[in-house]
Design an enzyme around this catalytic site. Structure first.
Site, PDB file in Angstrom:
ATOM      1  N   HIS A  49     -13.007 -69.392  16.319  1.00 48.18           N
ATOM      2  CA  HIS A  49     -12.367 -68.933  17.547  1.00 48.18           C
ATOM      3  C   HIS A  49     -11.945 -67.466  17.391  1.00 48.18           C
ATOM      4  CE1 HIS A  49      -9.087 -70.925  15.116  1.00 48.18           C
ATOM      5  NE2 HIS A  49      -8.736 -69.658  15.134  1.00 48.18           N
TER       6      HIS A  49
HETATM    7  C1  T46 Z   1      -6.720 -68.782  12.680  1.00 46.44           C
HETATM    8  C2  T46 Z   1      -7.047 -69.529  11.441  1.00 46.44           C
HETATM    9  C3  T46 Z   1      -7.118 -68.670  10.222  1.00 46.44           C
HETATM   10  C4  T46 Z   1       0.024 -75.386  15.767  1.00 46.44           C
HETATM   11  O1  T46 Z   1       0.605 -76.322  16.377  1.00 46.44           O
HETATM   12  N1  T46 Z   1       0.713 -74.277  15.392  1.00 46.44           N
HETATM   13  C5  T46 Z   1       0.125 -73.251  14.714  1.00 46.44           C
HETATM   14  O2  T46 Z   1       0.802 -72.259  14.390  1.00 46.44           O
HETATM   15  C6  T46 Z   1      -1.268 -73.344  14.383  1.00 46.44           C
HETATM   16  C7  T46 Z   1      -1.963 -72.230  13.636  1.00 46.44           C
HETATM   17  C8  T46 Z   1      -1.943 -74.468  14.758  1.00 46.44           C
HETATM   18  N2  T46 Z   1      -1.302 -75.473  15.438  1.00 46.44           N
HETATM   19  C9  T46 Z   1      -2.060 -76.690  15.810  1.00 46.44           C
HETATM   20  C10 T46 Z   1      -3.188 -76.482  16.803  1.00 46.44           C
HETATM   21  C11 T46 Z   1      -4.178 -77.548  16.412  1.00 46.44           C
HETATM   22  O3  T46 Z   1      -3.839 -78.745  17.044  1.00 46.44           O
HETATM   23  O4  T46 Z   1      -2.685 -77.172  14.611  1.00 46.44           O
HETATM   24  C12 T46 Z   1      -3.945 -77.724  14.905  1.00 46.44           C
HETATM   25  C13 T46 Z   1      -5.018 -77.027  14.055  1.00 46.44           C
HETATM   26  O5  T46 Z   1      -5.195 -75.687  14.515  1.00 46.44           O
HETATM   27  P1  T46 Z   1      -6.607 -74.941  14.471  1.00 46.44           P
HETATM   28  O6  T46 Z   1      -7.690 -75.910  14.710  1.00 46.44           O
HETATM   29  O7  T46 Z   1      -6.527 -73.739  15.362  1.00 46.44           O
HETATM   30  O8  T46 Z   1      -6.638 -74.494  12.918  1.00 46.44           O
HETATM   31  P2  T46 Z   1      -7.654 -73.498  12.213  1.00 46.44           P
HETATM   32  O9  T46 Z   1      -7.374 -73.576  10.757  1.00 46.44           O
HETATM   33  O10 T46 Z   1      -9.045 -73.696  12.662  1.00 46.44           O
HETATM   34  O11 T46 Z   1      -7.198 -72.036  12.730  1.00 46.44           O
HETATM   35  C14 T46 Z   1      -5.971 -71.517  12.291  1.00 46.44           C
HETATM   36  C15 T46 Z   1      -5.310 -70.728  13.426  1.00 46.44           C
HETATM   37  O12 T46 Z   1      -5.173 -71.596  14.554  1.00 46.44           O
HETATM   38  C16 T46 Z   1      -6.125 -69.523  13.813  1.00 46.44           C
HETATM   39  O13 T46 Z   1      -5.336 -68.674  14.635  1.00 46.44           O
HETATM   40  O14 T46 Z   1      -7.084 -67.624  12.822  1.00 46.44           O
HETATM   41  O15 T46 Z   1      -6.182 -70.644  11.175  1.00 46.44           O
END
Ligand code: T46
Length: 133
Positions: A49
């Site tokens: 993303h």
């Molecule tokens: C990025 C990479 C490096 C939250 O509730 N709070 C938060 O601060 C974050 C980061 C995530 N979440 C929730 C949202 C989703 O339901 O945690 C779940 C997993 O998030 P996501 O699929 O976005 O995780 P990654 O590891 O793919 O991405 C994260 C960050 O979201 C993103 O900004 O750059 O780490």
């Protein structure tokens, strides 16, 4: 690629163990949130993303992982493997994280609190977004 930057984190070497410190002047944003990825399976893929407004600074606190970055024109792969070298990702950059080594930890310092509306999670939508912004 513009909108990304590798930043050296000042280190205080000591026979008792090293200490790295991030003070306010190192980053072009005020830290509003800190989160970390840990216990990541080696075949796991994270990210996939971009953000519209969010600045983030990724630090490999332990181990290593690859970050693939795309700005809609060029693509770059950076391996993060030193706790004293972090990656600044400015808005408008697609990121994918993969190849996590066993025991790796990715610390992220972010410029804003979590806000799902800031994410672009569809690659075609990202391409249109960068073209129009
Ligand atoms: C990025 C990479 C490096 C939250 O509730 N709070 C938060 O601060 C974050 C980061 C995530 N979440 C929730 C949202 C989703 O339901 O945690 C779940 C997993 O998030 P996501 O699929 O976005 O995780 P990654 O590891 O793919 O991405 C994260 C960050 O979201 C993103 O900004 O750059 O780490």
């Amino acid at each position: 690629m513009k909108n990304i930057e590798l930043i050296e984190i000042p280190k205080i070497s000591d026979p008792r163990g090293n200490l790295a410190v991030i003070e306010k002047d190192i980053l072009p944003f005020k830290i509003q949130r800190v989160y970390y990825l840990f216990d990541v399976p080696s075949d796991s893929y994270r990210g996939g993303h971009a953000h519209k407004e969010l600045y983030q600074f990724l630090i490999p606190l332990a181990g290593s992982f690859d970050v693939v970055l795309k700005d809609g024109i060029t693509e770059e792969k950076i391996m993060l493997n030193k706790p004293t070298k972090g990656l600044l990702i400015k808005p408008g950059v697609w990121r994918e994280l993969a190849n996590f080594s066993s025991g790796s930890v990715c610390l992220v310092l972010a410029s804003e609190v979590y806000f799902e509306a800031d994410y672009i999670r569809d690659y075609q939508e990202f391409l249109s977004y960068v073209k129009n912004n």
